[in-house]
Design an enzyme around this catalytic site. Structure first.
Site, PDB file in Angstrom:
ATOM      1  CG  HIS A  45       3.901  46.294 -22.608  1.00  0.00           C
ATOM      2  ND1 HIS A  45       4.527  45.173 -22.288  1.00  0.00           N
ATOM      3  CD2 HIS A  45       2.711  46.014 -22.616  1.00  0.00           C
ATOM      4  CE1 HIS A  45       3.715  44.253 -22.167  1.00  0.00           C
ATOM      5  NE2 HIS A  45       2.566  44.789 -22.226  1.00  0.00           N
ATOM      6  CD  GLN A 147      -4.591  46.448 -19.834  1.00  0.00           C
ATOM      7  OE1 GLN A 147      -4.132  47.291 -19.439  1.00  0.00           O
ATOM      8  NE2 GLN A 147      -4.346  45.830 -20.623  1.00  0.00           N
TER       9      GLN A 147
END
Length: 263
Positions: A45, A147
């Site tokens: 991100h 994740q």
């Protein structure tokens, strides 16, 4: 070769971290001296690339804080490049099932154990072939964290935990809450129940549970449940909110953030 972060997780020592999103080696070095056990260099991100990750790894290297790098995706080419510039611990985003977890592990291992391409003469990781027997030592130094960020991944957690080479599982509360229908509200009771159950399950399987949570009470709760790597803040948020508070002290209108929850 050693990986101090991996060794700490294996020993069951909780590691407190900070998220780095400024994509800058100067701020990375500043924060490397702050006392955190680990620093996450975010390639998903934040506006990072291999070159900016490299400079941040170089900036952090003299300090005790251990770097963890998150690529933008579970991509073996990108993973290969990040390992070659010196990353040893990777946080692989959006892993949905055991096959994807196995692919992540394979990308970090030289053959025959995996598919990592051999280019050590060009690699900072091997100190350009100055580390004796690097090709035979590197696999054991890799630390792979995956994740889980969706209901699908949660439903596949048991099989993900069975994958050899997975050292830890990181729960993504922002994406998980959105997938569960509670976008922007990771503190919803249903989301919290899912997170807490996952932490207990991950730890019981002998793997390291991890999470990002800036809410101090929740971060401490996760540590009590057995989380072993917990990021407790984000550099961009610390800078933005700190600057707003300082400006407000001198009469500036406080800009209220519309975001909530994790960061």
């Amino acid at each position: 070769m050693k990986n101090a972060f991996k060794d700490a997780l294996k020993a069951g020592r909780p590691q407190i971290g900070l998220w780095l999103g400024l994509a800058n080696s100067y701020s990375a070095e500043l924060l490397a001296g702050a006392g955190f056990d680990w620093l996450l260099i975010d390639g998903e991100h934040a506006p990072n690339n291999v070159q900016t990750v490299l400079t941040q790894l170089q900036a952090i290297a003299p300090y005790p804080s251990q770097p963890v790098v998150r690529p933008s995706w579970n991509d073996p080419v990108q993973i290969k490049q990040l390992l070659d510039v010196g990353a040893q611990t990777l946080l692989i985003p959006m892993v949905q099932n055991a096959d994807e977890a196995r692919n992540a592990v394979a990308a970090t291992r030289y053959p025959p154990a995996g598919i990592r391409g051999v280019g050590s003469a060009l690699a900072r990781a091997s100190r350009w072939n100055r580390i004796p027997d690097y090709l035979h030592q590197a696999n054991d130094a890799m630390c792979v964290l995956v994740q889980i960020e969706t209901r699908e991944a949660m439903s596949n957690l048991a099989s993900i935990l069975d994958v050899d080479g997975i050292d830890g599982v990181f729960i993504g509360p922002a994406d998980l809450s959105a997938d569960m229908g509670f976008a922007g509200n990771p503190q919803h009771p249903e989301v919290q129940a899912a997170i807490e159950n996952a932490i207990v399950q991950i730890r019981a399987a002998g793997k390291a549970p991890g999470i990002l949570m800036a809410n101090e009470a929740l971060a401490k709760r996760y540590l009590e449940l057995g989380a072993l790597f917990v990021a407790v803040g984000v550099d961009t948020t610390l800078l933005a909110r700190g600057a707003e508070v300082l400006a407000a002290r001198f009469g500036a209108e406080k800009k209220l953030s519309g975001a909530s929850g994790v960061y």
